[in-house]
Design a protein around this motif. Structure first.
Motif, PDB file in Angstrom:
ATOM      1  N   GLY A  52      -3.743   2.891   4.345  1.00 52.16           N
ATOM      2  CA  GLY A  52      -4.948   1.619   4.615  1.00 52.16           C
ATOM      3  C   GLY A  52      -4.750   0.889   5.618  1.00 52.16           C
TER       4      GLY A  52
ATOM      5  N   SER B 186      -8.641  -4.301   5.120  1.00 51.06           N
ATOM      6  CA  SER B 186      -7.818  -4.041   3.135  1.00 51.06           C
ATOM      7  C   SER B 186      -9.294  -2.913   2.786  1.00 51.06           C
TER       8      SER B 186
ATOM      9  N   ASN C  14      -4.643   0.412  -4.551  1.00 58.74           N
ATOM     10  CA  ASN C  14      -3.918   1.097  -4.209  1.00 58.74           C
ATOM     11  C   ASN C  14      -3.345  -0.728  -3.270  1.00 58.74           C
ATOM     12  N   SER C  15      -4.196  -1.670  -3.204  1.00 59.15           N
ATOM     13  CA  SER C  15      -3.678  -2.365  -2.798  1.00 59.15           C
ATOM     14  C   SER C  15      -2.889  -3.691  -3.798  1.00 59.15           C
TER      15      SER C  15
ATOM     16  N   TRP D 208       0.316  -1.292   0.057  1.00 63.26           N
ATOM     17  CA  TRP D 208      -0.071   0.230   0.005  1.00 63.26           C
ATOM     18  C   TRP D 208       0.702   1.340  -0.291  1.00 63.26           C
TER      19      TRP D 208
ATOM     20  N   ALA E 121      -9.267   3.219   3.829  1.00 63.74           N
ATOM     21  CA  ALA E 121      -8.374   3.564   4.103  1.00 63.74           C
ATOM     22  C   ALA E 121      -7.510   4.706   4.375  1.00 63.74           C
TER      23      ALA E 121
ATOM     24  N   LEU F 263     -10.968   1.623  -0.033  1.00 62.71           N
ATOM     25  CA  LEU F 263      -9.266   0.919  -0.427  1.00 62.71           C
ATOM     26  C   LEU F 263      -9.488   0.350  -1.588  1.00 62.71           C
TER      27      LEU F 263
END
Length: 251
Positions: A140, A150, A250-251, A11, A153, A246
């Motif tokens: 996150g 997850s 972004n993961s 992240w 964020a 999130l």
């Protein structure tokens, strides 16, 4: 903890920064700076700083073992290193033992040092973060087996930095917590305080009914800016902790 570390680090690796790792014994840092400010000599300088400061702290803990064992605030002995004083000061405000602030204190130490070279700085130490940025950053939240893990964020605006963002959990990792929160996240003026306050927040959450009272407690700590508590499907938010989805990118 390895799974949590991989997720956090995925992240944090944002495209405008260069990231590198520094590992000295248990201190395992992910560091981000502006690309043009990165150099191999910077890696060496940070590693040297961490080794020196760890040695000072380890020497002190041998002289004052009660400092390492305390679960309540503990005043350092005369001649204690600055890192111990920073940990003790944060712990005093949060009402916990000074070792609850050790990861955050190291993040502060390295983050401030890197700030001499780069106006963009990310330091992650075991999920505890020091952040300095000229743009909004998305951080996150990992909350173990919670369905919210997850999925959400923190959106951190530039004008809120530099600050610390630290997480305590009663269900993830090996850090001591007397609570059952999947994630107790605190934003504070520095990472040492965020680390200590996250421990204090997490300690107070054992059931969903505890969330409101725990957040009420955390508001009274000077320097704390915001907080998030996740326990299973339950979520509590206070202060300048702005939650956003999130996204997969972004993961």
């Amino acid at each position: 903890m390895p799974e949590r570390r991989r997720i956090y680090r995925a992240w944090l690796r944002q495209e405008d920064l260069t990231f590198f790792e520094v590992k000295v014994k248990e201190t395992d840092l992910l560091l981000g700076v502006r690309r043009e400010r990165f150099s191999s000599s910077l890696v060496w300088k940070v590693e040297k700083l961490v080794r020196e400061q760890r040695q000072l702290l380890e020497d002190y803990l041998r002289r004052d073992p009660a400092f390492a064992a305390a679960l309540v605030p503990h005043k350092p002995l005369p001649g204690a290193p600055p890192l111990a004083w920073a940990m003790a000061g944060a712990a005093e405000l949060a009402g916990v033992g000074p070792m609850a602030a050790v990861a955050g204190a190291f993040a502060d130490l390295v983050g401030k040092y890197l700030g001499r070279f780069s106006r963009e700085v990310v330091v992650e130490n075991g999920g505890d973060i020091y952040l300095k940025s000229s743009r909004q950053r998305i951080v996150g939240i990992y909350a173990g087996n919670s369905p919210l893990s997850s999925r959400v964020a923190l959106a951190i605006p530039a004008d809120l930095t530099p600050l610390g963002i630290c997480t305590s959990s009663g269900t993830v990792g090996h850090s001591l917590s007397f609570g059952k929160a999947d994630a107790a996240v605190v934003l504070a003026a520095n990472a040492a305080l965020a680390d200590a306050a996250a421990t204090a927040l997490g300690n107070r959450v054992r059931t969903p009914e505890d969330i409101e009272e725990a957040l009420s407690f955390i508001q009274k700590i000077p320097g704390v800016l915001g907080a998030v508590v996740i326990l299973g499907k339950h979520l509590g938010v206070w202060g300048k902790a702005k939650l956003v989805p999130l996204l997969p990118a972004n993961s």
